[in-house]
Design a protein around this motif. Structure first.
Motif, PDB file in Angstrom:
ATOM      1  N   ALA A 128      -2.394  32.326 -20.319  1.00 28.94           N
ATOM      2  CA  ALA A 128      -1.641  32.976 -21.392  1.00 28.94           C
ATOM      3  C   ALA A 128      -0.151  32.654 -21.256  1.00 28.94           C
ATOM      4  O   ALA A 128       0.366  32.533 -20.139  1.00 28.94           O
ATOM      5  N   PRO A 129       0.551  32.497 -22.390  1.00 21.98           N
ATOM      6  CA  PRO A 129       1.977  32.134 -22.339  1.00 21.98           C
ATOM      7  C   PRO A 129       2.799  33.052 -21.449  1.00 21.98           C
ATOM      8  O   PRO A 129       3.699  32.587 -20.739  1.00 21.98           O
ATOM      9  N   GLU A 130       2.487  34.352 -21.475  1.00 21.31           N
ATOM     10  CA  GLU A 130       3.278  35.274 -20.660  1.00 21.31           C
ATOM     11  C   GLU A 130       2.986  35.130 -19.163  1.00 21.31           C
ATOM     12  O   GLU A 130       3.714  35.684 -18.324  1.00 21.31           O
ATOM     13  N   ASP A 131       1.911  34.398 -18.804  1.00 21.52           N
ATOM     14  CA  ASP A 131       1.548  34.228 -17.393  1.00 21.52           C
ATOM     15  C   ASP A 131       1.856  32.828 -16.860  1.00 21.52           C
ATOM     16  O   ASP A 131       1.498  32.517 -15.721  1.00 21.52           O
ATOM     17  N   THR A 132       2.499  31.997 -17.666  1.00 18.28           N
ATOM     18  CA  THR A 132       2.750  30.627 -17.221  1.00 18.28           C
ATOM     19  C   THR A 132       3.682  30.570 -16.012  1.00 18.28           C
ATOM     20  O   THR A 132       3.552  29.685 -15.161  1.00 18.28           O
ATOM     21  N   GLY A 133       4.626  31.491 -15.930  1.00 18.01           N
ATOM     22  CA  GLY A 133       5.524  31.512 -14.771  1.00 18.01           C
ATOM     23  C   GLY A 133       4.765  31.772 -13.485  1.00 18.01           C
ATOM     24  O   GLY A 133       4.976  31.088 -12.478  1.00 18.01           O
ATOM     25  N   VAL A 134       3.857  32.760 -13.544  1.00 19.72           N
ATOM     26  CA  VAL A 134       3.038  33.076 -12.363  1.00 19.72           C
ATOM     27  C   VAL A 134       2.114  31.911 -12.027  1.00 19.72           C
ATOM     28  O   VAL A 134       1.958  31.523 -10.862  1.00 19.72           O
TER      29      VAL A 134
ATOM     30  N   TYR B  60       0.826  -1.212   0.000  1.00 18.61           N
ATOM     31  CA  TYR B  60       0.000   0.000   0.000  1.00 18.61           C
ATOM     32  C   TYR B  60       0.862   1.266   0.000  1.00 18.61           C
ATOM     33  O   TYR B  60       0.395   2.337  -0.391  1.00 18.61           O
ATOM     34  N   LEU B  61       2.109   1.130   0.419  1.00 18.95           N
ATOM     35  CA  LEU B  61       3.045   2.240   0.265  1.00 18.95           C
ATOM     36  C   LEU B  61       3.287   2.502  -1.221  1.00 18.95           C
ATOM     37  O   LEU B  61       3.338   3.660  -1.665  1.00 18.95           O
ATOM     38  N   ILE B  62       3.379   1.426  -1.993  1.00 20.24           N
ATOM     39  CA  ILE B  62       3.584   1.558  -3.433  1.00 20.24           C
ATOM     40  C   ILE B  62       2.338   2.094  -4.118  1.00 20.24           C
ATOM     41  O   ILE B  62       2.417   2.989  -4.974  1.00 20.24           O
ATOM     42  N   THR B  63       1.148   1.569  -3.759  1.00 19.34           N
ATOM     43  CA  THR B  63      -0.083   2.076  -4.387  1.00 19.34           C
ATOM     44  C   THR B  63      -0.307   3.543  -4.030  1.00 19.34           C
ATOM     45  O   THR B  63      -0.804   4.322  -4.852  1.00 19.34           O
ATOM     46  N   MET B  64       0.082   3.929  -2.823  1.00 21.82           N
ATOM     47  CA  MET B  64      -0.028   5.334  -2.430  1.00 21.82           C
ATOM     48  C   MET B  64       0.913   6.194  -3.267  1.00 21.82           C
ATOM     49  O   MET B  64       0.526   7.269  -3.763  1.00 21.82           O
ATOM     50  N   ALA B  65       2.137   5.731  -3.455  1.00 23.25           N
ATOM     51  CA  ALA B  65       3.112   6.480  -4.246  1.00 23.25           C
ATOM     52  C   ALA B  65       2.659   6.604  -5.696  1.00 23.25           C
ATOM     53  O   ALA B  65       2.743   7.682  -6.296  1.00 23.25           O
ATOM     54  N   VAL B  66       2.171   5.504  -6.261  1.00 20.48           N
ATOM     55  CA  VAL B  66       1.693   5.537  -7.645  1.00 20.48           C
ATOM     56  C   VAL B  66       0.519   6.501  -7.775  1.00 20.48           C
ATOM     57  O   VAL B  66       0.448   7.302  -8.713  1.00 20.48           O
ATOM     58  N   GLY B  67      -0.400   6.436  -6.821  1.00 21.58           N
ATOM     59  CA  GLY B  67      -1.555   7.327  -6.868  1.00 21.58           C
ATOM     60  C   GLY B  67      -1.162   8.789  -6.803  1.00 21.58           C
ATOM     61  O   GLY B  67      -1.634   9.616  -7.587  1.00 21.58           O
ATOM     62  N   MET B  68      -0.261   9.133  -5.886  1.00 22.39           N
ATOM     63  CA  MET B  68       0.149  10.530  -5.757  1.00 22.39           C
ATOM     64  C   MET B  68       0.955  10.981  -6.965  1.00 22.39           C
ATOM     65  O   MET B  68       0.858  12.137  -7.393  1.00 22.39           O
ATOM     66  N   GLY B  69       1.745  10.081  -7.545  1.00 17.39           N
ATOM     67  CA  GLY B  69       2.463  10.432  -8.767  1.00 17.39           C
ATOM     68  C   GLY B  69       1.519  10.741  -9.906  1.00 17.39           C
ATOM     69  O   GLY B  69       1.735  11.681 -10.683  1.00 17.39           O
ATOM     70  N   MET B  70       0.443   9.959 -10.010  1.00 17.87           N
ATOM     71  CA  MET B  70      -0.565  10.210 -11.046  1.00 17.87           C
ATOM     72  C   MET B  70      -1.283  11.540 -10.814  1.00 17.87           C
ATOM     73  O   MET B  70      -1.565  12.282 -11.758  1.00 17.87           O
ATOM     74  N   VAL B  71      -1.563  11.842  -9.558  1.00 15.36           N
ATOM     75  CA  VAL B  71      -2.226  13.119  -9.235  1.00 15.36           C
ATOM     76  C   VAL B  71      -1.340  14.294  -9.637  1.00 15.36           C
ATOM     77  O   VAL B  71      -1.797  15.253 -10.283  1.00 15.36           O
ATOM     78  N   LEU B  72      -0.072  14.240  -9.260  1.00 14.17           N
ATOM     79  CA  LEU B  72       0.848  15.332  -9.588  1.00 14.17           C
ATOM     80  C   LEU B  72       0.996  15.500 -11.095  1.00 14.17           C
ATOM     81  O   LEU B  72       0.984  16.615 -11.618  1.00 14.17           O
ATOM     82  N   ALA B  73       1.132  14.370 -11.799  1.00  9.94           N
ATOM     83  CA  ALA B  73       1.304  14.446 -13.252  1.00  9.94           C
ATOM     84  C   ALA B  73       0.060  14.977 -13.934  1.00  9.94           C
ATOM     85  O   ALA B  73       0.143  15.724 -14.910  1.00  9.94           O
ATOM     86  N   GLY B  74      -1.112  14.592 -13.424  1.00  9.69           N
ATOM     87  CA  GLY B  74      -2.350  15.028 -14.054  1.00  9.69           C
ATOM     88  C   GLY B  74      -2.702  16.479 -13.779  1.00  9.69           C
ATOM     89  O   GLY B  74      -3.238  17.179 -14.646  1.00  9.69           O
ATOM     90  N   LEU B  75      -2.404  16.949 -12.578  1.00  8.37           N
ATOM     91  CA  LEU B  75      -2.814  18.305 -12.197  1.00  8.37           C
ATOM     92  C   LEU B  75      -1.824  19.384 -12.613  1.00  8.37           C
ATOM     93  O   LEU B  75      -2.191  20.554 -12.739  1.00  8.37           O
ATOM     94  N   THR B  76      -0.573  19.014 -12.820  1.00 11.00           N
ATOM     95  CA  THR B  76       0.418  20.033 -13.189  1.00 11.00           C
ATOM     96  C   THR B  76       0.070  20.724 -14.509  1.00 11.00           C
ATOM     97  O   THR B  76       0.006  21.961 -14.554  1.00 11.00           O
ATOM     98  N   PRO B  77      -0.176  20.002 -15.604  1.00 12.38           N
ATOM     99  CA  PRO B  77      -0.564  20.700 -16.832  1.00 12.38           C
ATOM    100  C   PRO B  77      -1.950  21.315 -16.728  1.00 12.38           C
ATOM    101  O   PRO B  77      -2.215  22.369 -17.321  1.00 12.38           O
ATOM    102  N   ALA B  78      -2.843  20.685 -15.960  1.00 15.05           N
ATOM    103  CA  ALA B  78      -4.196  21.235 -15.814  1.00 15.05           C
ATOM    104  C   ALA B  78      -4.176  22.591 -15.114  1.00 15.05           C
ATOM    105  O   ALA B  78      -5.026  23.447 -15.374  1.00 15.05           O
ATOM    106  N   SER B  79      -3.193  22.795 -14.230  1.00 15.61           N
ATOM    107  CA  SER B  79      -3.115  24.071 -13.515  1.00 15.61           C
ATOM    108  C   SER B  79      -2.764  25.228 -14.446  1.00 15.61           C
ATOM    109  O   SER B  79      -3.000  26.394 -14.111  1.00 15.61           O
ATOM    110  N   LEU B  80      -2.200  24.916 -15.616  1.00 18.84           N
ATOM    111  CA  LEU B  80      -1.826  25.962 -16.583  1.00 18.84           C
ATOM    112  C   LEU B  80      -2.765  25.985 -17.791  1.00 18.84           C
ATOM    113  O   LEU B  80      -2.480  26.660 -18.783  1.00 18.84           O
ATOM    114  N   HIS B  81      -3.882  25.275 -17.682  1.00 20.64           N
ATOM    115  CA  HIS B  81      -4.814  25.211 -18.795  1.00 20.64           C
ATOM    116  C   HIS B  81      -5.396  26.596 -19.090  1.00 20.64           C
ATOM    117  O   HIS B  81      -5.904  27.276 -18.209  1.00 20.64           O
ATOM    118  N   ARG B  82      -5.288  27.007 -20.328  1.00 17.11           N
ATOM    119  CA  ARG B  82      -5.816  28.300 -20.806  1.00 17.11           C
ATOM    120  C   ARG B  82      -5.162  29.501 -20.135  1.00 17.11           C
ATOM    121  O   ARG B  82      -5.732  30.597 -20.108  1.00 17.11           O
TER     122      ARG B  82
END
Length: 206
Positions: free
Chosen positions: A100-106, A76-98
């Motif tokens: 503007a390119p000049e605001d991606t840093g912010v 369950y340590l492994i399933t927890m790690a896999v789950g959190m890795g999937m969450v981070l990977a999925g939400l990182t690009p979603a946080s920058l959805h739409r």
């Protein structure tokens, strides 16, 4: 170490999968997997009775010594790690959805700040829950423990820790799983992003 490596591997694989799969599916499944892991951690059963705690405090086996790390914790340590890795990977690009390119840093900075703040608040909440239920358990076991260890305040403290720790963290895991289910619901209902919008080749997934 297994947890950290699991997150890195899962996030890398999930990042590659986003070229074909919606981020909300990846993050949603990951949050459900993490919630499941929390529930399974809460189901670990140990003998934390006052008698067992007193025995542990006087040189006997510690409470939970018979729990198998490889059989009852590691999976369950492994399933927890896999789950959190999937969450981070999925939400990182979603946080920058739409955004503007000049605001991606912010936008990226706000996402990282929210991530750090969420971790701090979550730890504070779960610690408070754990201490609350450990305190309730203390009221139940302190009399038999002090009776069994008269004139030994150090032994009493050790026995109390052995007898109350499991009660506290069990409830903390259950509350953590509940919070992850809420997060999963938010991900499934509010993340609207198609694979072609992720910019997988340019988005940093770290």
């Amino acid at each position: 170490m297994p947890f950290a490596l699991g997150i890195v591997v899962a996030a890398t694989m999930a990042g590659k999968a986003m070229a074909r799969v919606q981020p909300r599916i990846i993050a949603g499944i990951g949050s459900l997997l993490a919630a499941f892991s929390m529930v399974m951690f809460s189901r670990l059963s140990v003998d934390d009775s006052p008698a067992a705690a007193v025995l542990a405090a006087t040189g006997g086996p510690t409470v939970g010594e018979d729990v198998s790390y490889w059989g009852q914790v590691f999976p369950y340590l492994i399933t927890m790690a896999v789950g959190m890795g999937m969450v981070l990977a999925g939400l990182t690009p979603a946080s920058l959805h739409r955004v503007a390119p000049e605001d991606t840093g912010v936008g990226s900075g706000l996402f990282n700040a929210a991530q750090q703040l969420g971790g701090s608040v979550g730890l504070a909440v779960l610690s408070t829950v754990s201490l609350h239920f450990a305190g309730q358990r203390t009221e139940q076991v302190i009399e038999p423990i002090t009776t069994a260890l008269p004139g030994d305040p150090v032994g009493v403290q050790r026995a109390l820790l052995e007898a109350t720790f499991t009660e506290g963290v069990t409830h903390a895991f259950l509350v953590g799983s509940f919070l992850l289910l809420i997060a999963s619901l938010i991900v499934w209902t509010n993340t609207r992003m198609e694979p072609h919008e992720t910019g997988t080749d340019e988005t940093h997934l770290g």
